[in-house]
Design a protein around this motif. Structure first.
Motif, PDB file in Angstrom:
ATOM      1  N   ILE A 101      18.026  24.817  27.747  1.00 27.66           N
ATOM      2  CA  ILE A 101      19.049  25.112  26.756  1.00 27.66           C
ATOM      3  C   ILE A 101      19.550  23.800  26.155  1.00 27.66           C
ATOM      4  N   PRO A 102      19.552  23.664  24.833  1.00 22.62           N
ATOM      5  CA  PRO A 102      19.965  22.397  24.212  1.00 22.62           C
ATOM      6  C   PRO A 102      21.464  22.148  24.382  1.00 22.62           C
ATOM      7  N   ASP A 103      21.835  20.886  24.354  1.00 31.17           N
ATOM      8  CA  ASP A 103      23.253  20.523  24.456  1.00 31.17           C
ATOM      9  C   ASP A 103      23.987  20.760  23.149  1.00 31.17           C
ATOM     10  N   ILE A 104      23.276  20.581  22.036  1.00 29.73           N
ATOM     11  CA  ILE A 104      23.920  20.691  20.726  1.00 29.73           C
ATOM     12  C   ILE A 104      23.059  21.527  19.777  1.00 29.73           C
ATOM     13  N   LEU A 105      23.718  22.389  19.009  1.00 31.30           N
ATOM     14  CA  LEU A 105      23.081  23.144  17.931  1.00 31.30           C
ATOM     15  C   LEU A 105      23.768  22.790  16.622  1.00 31.30           C
ATOM     16  N   SER A 106      22.991  22.663  15.563  1.00 32.13           N
ATOM     17  CA  SER A 106      23.596  22.469  14.249  1.00 32.13           C
ATOM     18  C   SER A 106      24.227  23.789  13.797  1.00 32.13           C
ATOM     19  N   GLN A 107      25.015  23.731  12.752  1.00 28.62           N
ATOM     20  CA  GLN A 107      25.638  24.950  12.249  1.00 28.62           C
ATOM     21  C   GLN A 107      24.575  25.968  11.842  1.00 28.62           C
ATOM     22  N   GLY A 108      23.503  25.485  11.183  1.00 27.60           N
ATOM     23  CA  GLY A 108      22.439  26.380  10.759  1.00 27.60           C
ATOM     24  C   GLY A 108      21.710  27.017  11.931  1.00 27.60           C
ATOM     25  N   GLN A 109      21.449  26.234  12.984  1.00 30.81           N
ATOM     26  CA  GLN A 109      20.782  26.769  14.173  1.00 30.81           C
ATOM     27  C   GLN A 109      21.654  27.807  14.869  1.00 30.81           C
ATOM     28  N   TYR A 110      22.940  27.505  14.980  1.00 33.02           N
ATOM     29  CA  TYR A 110      23.881  28.441  15.607  1.00 33.02           C
ATOM     30  C   TYR A 110      23.923  29.750  14.812  1.00 33.02           C
ATOM     31  N   GLN A 153      27.549  22.699  23.963  1.00 29.10           N
ATOM     32  CA  GLN A 153      27.740  23.582  25.110  1.00 29.10           C
ATOM     33  C   GLN A 153      29.157  23.432  25.657  1.00 29.10           C
ATOM     34  N   ALA A 154      29.806  24.553  25.895  1.00 27.25           N
ATOM     35  CA  ALA A 154      31.167  24.552  26.428  1.00 27.25           C
ATOM     36  C   ALA A 154      31.150  24.097  27.884  1.00 27.25           C
ATOM     37  N   VAL A 155      32.188  23.430  28.289  1.00 28.78           N
ATOM     38  CA  VAL A 155      32.299  22.952  29.670  1.00 28.78           C
ATOM     39  C   VAL A 155      32.463  24.142  30.615  1.00 28.78           C
ATOM     40  N   GLY A 156      31.642  24.167  31.647  1.00 28.58           N
ATOM     41  CA  GLY A 156      31.747  25.222  32.654  1.00 28.58           C
ATOM     42  C   GLY A 156      31.151  26.553  32.259  1.00 28.58           C
ATOM     43  N   VAL A 157      30.475  26.609  31.101  1.00 30.06           N
ATOM     44  CA  VAL A 157      29.872  27.858  30.625  1.00 30.06           C
ATOM     45  C   VAL A 157      28.419  27.599  30.261  1.00 30.06           C
ATOM     46  N   SER A 158      27.558  28.544  30.583  1.00 28.35           N
ATOM     47  CA  SER A 158      26.142  28.391  30.260  1.00 28.35           C
ATOM     48  C   SER A 158      25.607  29.682  29.656  1.00 28.35           C
ATOM     49  N   PHE A 159      24.680  29.546  28.733  1.00 26.66           N
ATOM     50  CA  PHE A 159      24.034  30.720  28.145  1.00 26.66           C
ATOM     51  C   PHE A 159      23.183  31.405  29.219  1.00 26.66           C
ATOM     52  N   ASN A 160      23.375  32.697  29.386  1.00 24.68           N
ATOM     53  CA  ASN A 160      22.705  33.445  30.455  1.00 24.68           C
ATOM     54  C   ASN A 160      21.418  34.082  29.934  1.00 24.68           C
ATOM     55  N   GLU A 161      20.290  33.423  30.179  1.00 24.00           N
ATOM     56  CA  GLU A 161      18.980  33.946  29.776  1.00 24.00           C
ATOM     57  C   GLU A 161      18.556  35.116  30.656  1.00 24.00           C
ATOM     58  N   GLY A 162      19.212  35.258  31.817  1.00 21.94           N
ATOM     59  CA  GLY A 162      18.839  36.312  32.752  1.00 21.94           C
ATOM     60  C   GLY A 162      19.051  37.712  32.207  1.00 21.94           C
ATOM     61  N   TYR A 163      19.980  37.872  31.239  1.00 24.31           N
ATOM     62  CA  TYR A 163      20.206  39.196  30.657  1.00 24.31           C
ATOM     63  C   TYR A 163      18.923  39.761  30.069  1.00 24.31           C
ATOM     64  N   ARG A 164      18.098  38.898  29.469  1.00 25.88           N
ATOM     65  CA  ARG A 164      16.848  39.373  28.869  1.00 25.88           C
ATOM     66  C   ARG A 164      15.922  39.946  29.942  1.00 25.88           C
ATOM     67  N   ASN A 171       5.094  20.818  26.335  1.00 23.03           N
ATOM     68  CA  ASN A 171       6.004  19.714  25.977  1.00 23.03           C
ATOM     69  C   ASN A 171       6.672  19.930  24.621  1.00 23.03           C
ATOM     70  N   ILE A 172       6.907  21.206  24.313  1.00 23.14           N
ATOM     71  CA  ILE A 172       7.617  21.548  23.085  1.00 23.14           C
ATOM     72  C   ILE A 172       9.041  21.944  23.475  1.00 23.14           C
ATOM     73  N   GLY A 173       9.998  21.159  23.080  1.00 18.98           N
ATOM     74  CA  GLY A 173      11.376  21.441  23.465  1.00 18.98           C
ATOM     75  C   GLY A 173      12.326  21.114  22.344  1.00 18.98           C
ATOM     76  N   GLY A 174      13.598  20.928  22.712  1.00 13.99           N
ATOM     77  CA  GLY A 174      14.600  20.605  21.714  1.00 13.99           C
ATOM     78  C   GLY A 174      15.265  21.848  21.156  1.00 13.99           C
ATOM     79  N   ALA A 175      16.267  21.618  20.319  1.00 12.98           N
ATOM     80  CA  ALA A 175      17.051  22.717  19.768  1.00 12.98           C
ATOM     81  C   ALA A 175      16.217  23.638  18.889  1.00 12.98           C
ATOM     82  N   ASP A 176      15.337  23.060  18.061  1.00 10.20           N
ATOM     83  CA  ASP A 176      14.512  23.889  17.171  1.00 10.20           C
ATOM     84  C   ASP A 176      13.616  24.842  17.968  1.00 10.20           C
ATOM     85  N   LYS A 202      12.561  30.272  19.974  1.00  7.32           N
ATOM     86  CA  LYS A 202      12.326  31.202  21.080  1.00  7.32           C
ATOM     87  C   LYS A 202      13.276  32.390  20.998  1.00  7.32           C
ATOM     88  N   GLN A 203      14.546  32.134  20.726  1.00  8.93           N
ATOM     89  CA  GLN A 203      15.522  33.214  20.627  1.00  8.93           C
ATOM     90  C   GLN A 203      15.196  34.150  19.460  1.00  8.93           C
TER      91      GLN A 203
END
Length: 272
Positions: free
Chosen positions: A2-11, A85-96, A213-218, A223-224
């Motif tokens: 999960i990326p640390d930062i998303l741009s406004q467009g990505q979000y 990313q908010a402090v103490g909160v993580s996106f839960n991929e497990g729901y999928r 080795n394909i990662g990053g916010a994009d 993937k989402q």
């Protein structure tokens, strides 16, 4: 990862696609529920399963949507800035994976149920397909949450075994059953297997991105988006096709029922 930062467009892209999936699943379920009386009782089991699948998906996408909004926040005025990313909160991929563990076996139940085969044949197909589908999802989850590419590759390979078995049953064993279906729906039912294969094919591609080795916010946003489109096709679009098959078979098997239902489809012409 999960990326640390998303741009406004990505979000906004992820936000809007998650919203699209919720609407698609929810209102497909509503449409099918209202339309149940328009098919013969013997095919209503398949459509009831489709309603359940879309309902489960809508619920889990509500949870994914909420998790996403909590996980990424912006301090910019009006949200016109980067989201971190908010402090103490993580996106839960497990729901999928919880969603897929429930819905993927049920998608196969839909297909078998609309065939309306002899009870023994139907039970035999379900006893092979449902456990294999559940095993495929269960084996994929440990690799999804692992940061170790070796473990990811191992569990990806293991989950491929039940996936290959499902394809064998769908394209070899189920072909025999398709020959007993009315000619008007035989091709559509055959194509449904390819629709499942096409939509399911998105998942392993996204799963393999870290190994390539394909990662990053994009990559994460892609993937989402890919998961969201695949879920719309594999559940909502698939359910509507199943309903179309059930309706066509109902009309062909009962001309009186077809005459009554077709009368509802006629749009009255208002003459001046």
């Amino acid at each position: 990862m999960i990326p640390d930062i998303l741009s406004q467009g990505q979000y906004a892209t992820v936000y809007n696609f998650l919203s699209l999936v919720i609407a698609s699943q929810l209102f497909t379920a509503v449409f099918l529920l209202i339309s149940l009386p328009r098919i013969l009782p013997r095919y209503r089991q398949a459509i009831t399963v489709a309603i359940i699948v879309c309902g489960i998906a809508a619920y889990h996408y509500f949870r994914i949507f909420d998790s996403f909004k909590e996980a990424f926040v912006s301090k910019a005025v009006g949200g016109n800035g980067n989201y971190s990313q908010a402090v103490g909160v993580s996106f839960n991929e497990g729901y999928r994976y919880v969603d897929w563990l429930l819905t993927v076996p049920l998608l196969l139940v839909e297909l078998v149920a609309v065939l309306a085969l002899a009870r023994k044949v139907q039970s035999g197909l379900l006893m092979r397909l449902v456990p294999a589908a559940a095993l495929m999802i269960a084996l994929g989850y440990p690799g999804e949450i692992s940061g170790d590419n070796g473990l990811r590759g191992l569990f990806g390979l293991l989950s491929t075994i039940p996936f290959a078995y499902i394809l064998y049953v769908l394209f070899v064993q189920l072909s025999k059953s398709l020959n007993t279906q009315p000619p008007s729906v035989r091709k559509t039912l055959g194509r449904l297997r390819f629709l499942l294969l096409l939509s399911w094919g998105v998942y392993p591609i996204a799963y393999l991105l870290p190994l390539l080795n394909i990662g990053g916010a994009d990559a994460w946003v892609s993937k989402q988006v890919g998961y969201s489109i695949a879920d719309i096709v594999a559940k909502a679009v698939y359910a509507l096709i199943i309903f179309g098959v059930a309706k066509a078979k109902s009309y062909e098997e009962n001309p009186e029922f077809a005459a009554v239902e077709s009368a509802h489809d006629d749009v009255p012409v208002i003459r001046k």
